[in-house]
Design a protein around this motif. Structure first.
Motif, mmCIF file in Angstrom:
data_model
loop_
_atom_site.group_PDB
_atom_site.id
_atom_site.type_symbol
_atom_site.label_atom_id
_atom_site.label_comp_id
_atom_site.label_asym_id
_atom_site.label_seq_id
_atom_site.Cartn_x
_atom_site.Cartn_y
_atom_site.Cartn_z
ATOM 1 N N ALA A 1 47.796 119.983 81.343
ATOM 2 C CA ALA A 1 49.117 120.487 81.707
ATOM 3 C C ALA A 1 49.070 121.965 82.090
ATOM 4 O O ALA A 1 48.403 122.770 81.433
ATOM 5 C CB ALA A 1 50.090 120.278 80.552
ATOM 6 N N VAL A 2 49.769 122.303 83.159
ATOM 7 C CA VAL A 2 49.877 123.681 83.634
ATOM 8 C C VAL A 2 51.349 124.076 83.589
ATOM 9 O O VAL A 2 52.211 123.331 84.078
ATOM 10 C CB VAL A 2 49.342 123.812 85.070
ATOM 11 N N PRO A 3 51.681 125.237 83.025
ATOM 12 C CA PRO A 3 53.091 125.650 82.945
ATOM 13 C C PRO A 3 53.629 126.101 84.297
ATOM 14 O O PRO A 3 53.677 127.293 84.604
ATOM 15 C CB PRO A 3 53.059 126.787 81.923
ATOM 16 N N VAL A 4 54.007 125.158 85.122
ATOM 17 C CA VAL A 4 54.511 125.456 86.464
ATOM 18 C C VAL A 4 55.930 124.914 86.578
ATOM 19 O O VAL A 4 56.246 123.827 86.067
ATOM 20 C CB VAL A 4 53.598 124.834 87.539
ATOM 21 N N ASP A 5 56.809 125.660 87.226
ATOM 22 C CA ASP A 5 58.187 125.216 87.413
ATOM 23 C C ASP A 5 58.215 123.847 88.082
ATOM 24 O O ASP A 5 57.559 123.626 89.104
ATOM 25 C CB ASP A 5 58.955 126.217 88.277
ATOM 26 N N THR A 6 58.977 122.938 87.496
ATOM 27 C CA THR A 6 58.983 121.547 87.949
ATOM 28 C C THR A 6 60.416 121.065 88.060
ATOM 29 O O THR A 6 61.192 121.203 87.111
ATOM 30 C CB THR A 6 58.210 120.652 86.955
ATOM 31 N N GLY B 1 51.424 104.241 82.938
ATOM 32 C CA GLY B 1 51.338 104.952 81.663
ATOM 33 C C GLY B 1 51.659 106.426 81.806
ATOM 34 O O GLY B 1 52.574 106.823 82.530
ATOM 35 N N PHE B 2 50.865 107.266 81.116
ATOM 36 C CA PHE B 2 51.150 108.694 81.042
ATOM 37 C C PHE B 2 49.962 109.538 81.495
ATOM 38 O O PHE B 2 49.668 110.579 80.913
ATOM 39 C CB PHE B 2 51.541 109.085 79.617
ATOM 40 N N ALA B 3 49.282 109.108 82.542
ATOM 41 C CA ALA B 3 48.147 109.877 83.045
ATOM 42 C C ALA B 3 48.612 111.212 83.629
ATOM 43 O O ALA B 3 49.732 111.339 84.130
ATOM 44 C CB ALA B 3 47.405 109.074 84.111
ATOM 45 N N TYR B 4 47.731 112.198 83.578
ATOM 46 C CA TYR B 4 48.019 113.488 84.218
ATOM 47 C C TYR B 4 48.112 113.286 85.720
ATOM 48 O O TYR B 4 47.305 112.573 86.327
ATOM 49 C CB TYR B 4 46.903 114.485 83.898
ATOM 50 N N ARG B 5 49.113 113.915 86.325
ATOM 51 C CA ARG B 5 49.261 113.860 87.779
ATOM 52 C C ARG B 5 49.420 115.281 88.307
ATOM 53 O O ARG B 5 50.311 116.014 87.866
ATOM 54 C CB ARG B 5 50.482 113.021 88.169
ATOM 55 N N GLN B 6 48.552 115.657 89.228
ATOM 56 C CA GLN B 6 48.668 116.965 89.861
ATOM 57 C C GLN B 6 49.608 116.829 91.043
ATOM 58 O O GLN B 6 49.294 116.192 92.044
ATOM 59 C CB GLN B 6 47.307 117.494 90.308
ATOM 60 N N ILE B 7 50.759 117.451 90.918
ATOM 61 C CA ILE B 7 51.803 117.271 91.913
ATOM 62 C C ILE B 7 51.695 118.354 92.978
ATOM 63 O O ILE B 7 51.401 119.503 92.685
ATOM 64 C CB ILE B 7 53.183 117.310 91.220
ATOM 65 N N ASP B 8 51.946 117.983 94.222
ATOM 66 C CA ASP B 8 51.851 118.908 95.351
ATOM 67 C C ASP B 8 52.995 119.916 95.282
ATOM 68 O O ASP B 8 54.153 119.585 95.562
ATOM 69 C CB ASP B 8 51.917 118.115 96.655
ATOM 70 N N ASN B 9 52.673 121.147 94.927
ATOM 71 C CA ASN B 9 53.713 122.164 94.800
ATOM 72 C C ASN B 9 54.453 122.401 96.107
ATOM 73 O O ASN B 9 55.650 122.688 96.119
ATOM 74 C CB ASN B 9 53.109 123.497 94.336
ATOM 75 N N GLY B 10 53.744 122.287 97.226
ATOM 76 C CA GLY B 10 54.394 122.530 98.506
ATOM 77 C C GLY B 10 55.515 121.552 98.783
ATOM 78 O O GLY B 10 56.488 121.881 99.444
#
Length: 354
Positions: A70-75, A334-343
């Motif tokens: 997890a990365v603390p990025v505005d979501t 499930g609850f896998a980590y997903r790296q979401i495209d910030n752009g």
């Protein structure tokens, strides 16, 4: 001279003026000032029993990979809800408005829609999701999830309002979702508070349904539902695209949001809502989706923050989670980590999309 002989005229005129001013104010503010409808019923013993049924009861276990990465990025997950709603219905997503004390079903419904919208955006679902029917969740949480007869033969759920967070979570996990469509003789395309009241007594499907709508719900189970107890768990969940239902007694200011979009914790709300965003930096908090329609004005962050939502400080969110009846709604995988495209996810949408 006239005022001394007829003081009642001055009093009547003053009263009439006050009444007109009050009426004008009420008419102008009626859209944003609904009755405060809640409906959460705490049940620590029921929570404990439900968690015993889960192979991995907490997000820290079920979402261990998401916790590690997890990365603390505005979501802002509401953007996926809005895009899915536009794709399915041709209109923007709008926060709904409950009509009785069925907030638990609304918090769960918004969370399910958010989770499925993210799944669609990330390619896990072929089509944009339909809106879930909150009345089915409400009936299921009050009747079937509590082990009561859901055949619709008698009002075993009772006629009082309210439900538990774990009841809705169990219904979604062990039964599932009924969508807003015309199905099995029930036109569920729009919310009906009378239907919610009746189904809260008789169970999902209402009087005489004989379990048919329960069987339909089981076609669409939310198999991945786990408890969220800490801020770090909530951050890991939301930043990977998993919304979190929040049920507690923590209340908030019902006046306008402050300049940053926050409402301060204040008073007591026996209420369930859901968290569909997080932010960091100068002010850290969670974006709370309520179920009172467009009831609050004031600042927004970012500018496309939906009406009917507010930011809550991290400390307030932690108080809610500590009460132990909050749940992450997972993906079909499930609850896998997903790296979401910030752009795509974090920049303001184009003007024409508003």
């Amino acid at each position: 001279m006239t005022s001394r002989k007829h003081p009642w005229r001055l009093a009547a005129a003053a009263a009439l003026t006050a009444w007109l001013v009050l009426s004008f104010w009420w008419a102008a503010s009626e859209v944003r000032q609904p009755a405060i409808l809640t409906g959460y019923v705490p049940d620590p013993e029921g929570v404990a029993r439900f968690l015993e049924e889960l192979p991995e009861p907490y997000f820290a276990q079920a979402g261990a990979d998401a916790m590690r990465q997890a990365v603390p990025v505005d979501t802002f997950l509401y953007r996926q809800m809005d895009r899915a709603h536009r794709a399915r219905y041709g209109t923007p997503f709008v926060v709904g408005r409950q009509g009785i004390g069925d907030c638990v079903s609304w918090g769960a419904m918004h969370a399910v829609y958010c989770a499925e919208a993210v799944d669609w955006a990330t390619g896990k679902l072929a089509e944009p999701p339909k809106m879930p029917a909150s009345e089915a969740i409400y009936g299921g949480a009050r009747v079937e999830a509590r082990g009561r007869d859901g055949s619709g033969r008698s009002p075993v759920g009772g006629w009082s309002d309210g439900a538990t967070g774990w009841g809705a979570a169990r219904w979604l996990r062990d039964w599932g979702v009924v969508y807003r469509e015309d199905v099995l003789g029930h036109d569920l395309r729009t919310y009906d508070k009378a239907r919610a009241k009746a189904w809260g007594a008789y169970g999902c499907g209402g009087q005489g349904d004989d379990g048919k709508l329960d069987a339909r719900a089981k076609r669409h189970p939310c198999r991945h539902v786990v408890a969220v107890k800490t801020w770090d768990e909530l951050v890991a969940a939301v930043t990977s695209g998993y919304p979190v239902t929040i049920a507690s007694s923590v209340g908030f200011n019902s006046g306008n949001r402050d300049a940053d979009g926050f409402c301060a914790a204040s008073g007591t709300w026996m209420h369930q809502m859901c968290v569909i965003g997080v932010r960091f930096g100068n002010r850290t908090g969670g974006l709370v989706c309520n179920s009172w329609g467009n009831y609050v004005g004031g600042g927004k962050f970012p500018p496309d923050q939906p009406d009917g939502t507010f930011w809550a400080e991290k400390s307030a969110i932690e108080r809610i989670l500590a009460q132990g009846d909050s749940y992450a709604i997972g993906s079909v995988d499930g609850f896998a980590y997903r790296q979401i495209d910030n752009g795509d996810w974090f920049q303001p949408p184009p003007q024409e999309d508003k």
